[in-house]
Design an enzyme around this catalytic site. Structure first.
Site, PDB file in Angstrom:
ATOM      1  N   LYS A  79      45.572 -70.517  55.163  1.00 41.44           N
ATOM      2  CA  LYS A  79      46.319 -70.870  53.961  1.00 41.44           C
ATOM      3  C   LYS A  79      45.362 -71.007  52.777  1.00 41.44           C
ATOM      4  O   LYS A  79      44.286 -71.599  52.898  1.00 41.44           O
ATOM      5  CB  LYS A  79      47.066 -72.189  54.198  1.00 41.44           C
ATOM      6  CG  LYS A  79      47.939 -72.643  53.032  1.00 41.44           C
ATOM      7  CD  LYS A  79      48.642 -73.946  53.390  1.00 41.44           C
ATOM      8  CE  LYS A  79      49.513 -74.461  52.276  1.00 41.44           C
ATOM      9  NZ  LYS A  79      50.184 -75.742  52.644  1.00 41.44           N
ATOM     10  N   SER A 155      54.971 -75.852  52.415  1.00 43.17           N
ATOM     11  CA  SER A 155      54.145 -75.040  51.546  1.00 43.17           C
ATOM     12  C   SER A 155      53.290 -74.018  52.285  1.00 43.17           C
ATOM     13  O   SER A 155      52.655 -73.174  51.657  1.00 43.17           O
ATOM     14  CB  SER A 155      53.242 -75.944  50.706  1.00 43.17           C
ATOM     15  OG  SER A 155      52.332 -76.668  51.536  1.00 43.17           O
ATOM     16  N   SER A 179      54.930 -79.478  55.417  1.00 41.96           N
ATOM     17  CA  SER A 179      54.537 -78.136  54.980  1.00 41.96           C
ATOM     18  C   SER A 179      54.085 -77.188  56.076  1.00 41.96           C
ATOM     19  O   SER A 179      53.962 -75.988  55.844  1.00 41.96           O
ATOM     20  CB  SER A 179      53.438 -78.230  53.919  1.00 41.96           C
ATOM     21  OG  SER A 179      53.946 -78.771  52.735  1.00 41.96           O
TER      22      SER A 179
END
Length: 466
Positions: A79, A155, A179
């Site tokens: 990420k 996220s 997330s």
């Protein structure tokens, strides 16, 4: 079955026997990342040259019978809020510059590098990971591999989409309010938010001790493997836990027979859950009972802590952006600007009152887990909604926390919590079930999830089958 559909555990078995090589696997994973549903928009950038170079080095080691570590040659994505040496980390923001040395790995990335992992690239995130869907001013909208008109969640939406697409079986995500678990549920993969501190974090998150780093994988066995790699201390994180007492892979063998499971379908009626979601979760709970767990339908004793969570979350966002000059601040996602303004108006006394709410919630859950080994809930009350929106159309809520009531409470308490795919709704969209344990009992979460996979009660059909 294609190589891109295999788990990390299966890939390692193939490397060991010579059935296939890290170079073959990496080439296919990169091809899937480049051309597998490009409208999904899972990647900020691919690191193709580096990936192929590391794959060739791994292949040579396997031929010598000298793998470097537990995940040698396995494709991994990261990420884009976590540092990856040699590549910019822009966190979904136009306020970040690509200039810089970028000469350091985040702790879990460093551990993966030492174990021979192949880094395919950086995955998309909303700006600074601030919300439960993945779109940003920098990279646009990340969509769901099952239906690109729907959101991938966030996220860590790019990481979930990458795993679902077959662009690497392992990914690193972060979770400050759901997330990892939100996009895992929406994209039909497994996602684990470990106990806070189990996976060290550097640089420290502006959202403080709400933010966890963890595995996003095809199944629980892969997550246990990845946690064995990344779940060790790092001197840059003063809050990191000491090494785990044993291997998480070994803990998978325990099964669920005799475990005390509390099943809360709606947190005591506080949450309206879509019927298809409720039915899929109930079937998975029945499977746990069939495997020998003692299941009781009951609820943890707490009211919705959303106001306290907002206080902590919004002040973290304000701290993150406080030094931006006005002309740079205008580059931010409008929703992020709004919560930053709210956070900046919060007093120290209001902040400490939220800390008190958090401490009380942690105490309540500590007592709850004296009676129950596990708490099971839906991960989310809904399946994936329209892409490009923070909340579903016609929602009564303005912020993403309105549709994630099962996830953020367990960031406040720092407990391990996972989302396990337990089926599809009538529109072919994945449903997730959340498994929560007491702090430091990540092994129980993984054991229960693995038992469901072994029994065929977990795992959504791939996007191509949906």
């Amino acid at each position: 079955m294609q190589l891109t559909d295999l788990t990390a555990v299966r890939l390692l078995g193939g490397y060991r026997t010579g059935e296939f090589s890290p170079v073959e696997v990496t080439e296919e994973a990169l091809e899937r990342a480049r051309h597998g549903r490009p409208e999904v928009n899972a990647f900020v950038r691919l690191t193709e040259e580096d990936a192929l170079a590391r794959a060739r080095e791994s292949e040579a080691r396997w031929r010598r019978g000298e793998p470097a570590g537990l995940v040698d040659g396995v494709p991994v994505t990261v990420k884009d809020v976590l540092l990856l040496r040699g590549h910019p980390t822009l966190r979904g923001s136009k306020t970040m510059s690509e200039q810089g040395a970028w000469d350091e790995d985040a702790p879990p990335v460093a551990r993966l590098r030492a174990h021979g992992a192949v880094f395919l690239g950086k995955t998309t995130t909303p700006e600074f990971g601030w919300k439960g869907v993945t779109d940003s001013p920098l990279t646009g909208i990340t969509r769901n591999p099952y239906d690109p008109t729907r959101t991938a969640g966030g996220s860590s939406g790019g990481s979930a989409a990458a795993v679902a697409l077959g662009a690497g079986p392992l990914s690193l995500g972060t979770d400050g309010g759901g997330s990892i678990r939100i996009p895992a549920a929406f994209c039909g993969i497994f996602g684990l938010k470990p106990t806070y501190g189990r996976v060290p974090l550097y640089p420290a998150s502006a959202f403080g001790t709400l933010s966890h780093t963890g595995p996003m994988t095809r199944d629980a066995a892969d997550a246990a493997l990845l946690l064995d790699v990344i779940g060790t201390p790092d001197p840059r994180d003063w809050s990191a836990l000491p090494p785990a007492p044993g291997s998480f892979r070994e803990a998978l063998k325990g099964g669920v027979r005799g475990l005390r499971v509390a099943y809360s379908p709606s947190l005591g009626g506080q949450v309206a859950v879509q019927p298809a979601v409720a039915a899929a979760v109930r079937r998975a709970v029945a499977a746990l009972a069939g495997l020998g767990a003692y299941v009781e339908e009951t609820d943890p004793d707490f009211s919705d802590p959303v106001d306290a969570f907002h206080t902590l979350w919004f002040t973290g966002a304000a701290r993150l952006t406080q030094n931006l000059p006005p002309h740079r601040r205008q580059l931010l996602d409008p929703g992020l600007r709004e919560i930053c303004a709210r956070g900046a108006r919060t007093s120290a006394l209001d902040y400490l009152a939220a800390v008190d709410v958090r401490a009380n919630l942690g105490r309540r859950m500590g007592r709850f887990h004296e009676r129950y080994d596990l708490l099971v809930t839906p991960t989310l009350p809904i399946t994936a909604f329209e892409a490009g929106r923070e909340v579903p159309e016609r929602s009564a809520h303005r912020r993403w926390t309105g549709w994630t009531p099962f996830t953020y409470p367990f960031n406040l308490t720092q407990q391990p919590a996972a989302s396990v795919p337990v089926g599809l709704d009538g529109a072919g969209l994945p449903v997730g079930m959340q498994i929560v344990a007491a702090r430091h009992r990540d092994d129980l979460v993984l054991r229960a999830a693995h038992a469901l996979y072994e029994a065929g009660a977990a795992g959504a059909a791939g996007p191509g089958s949906a």
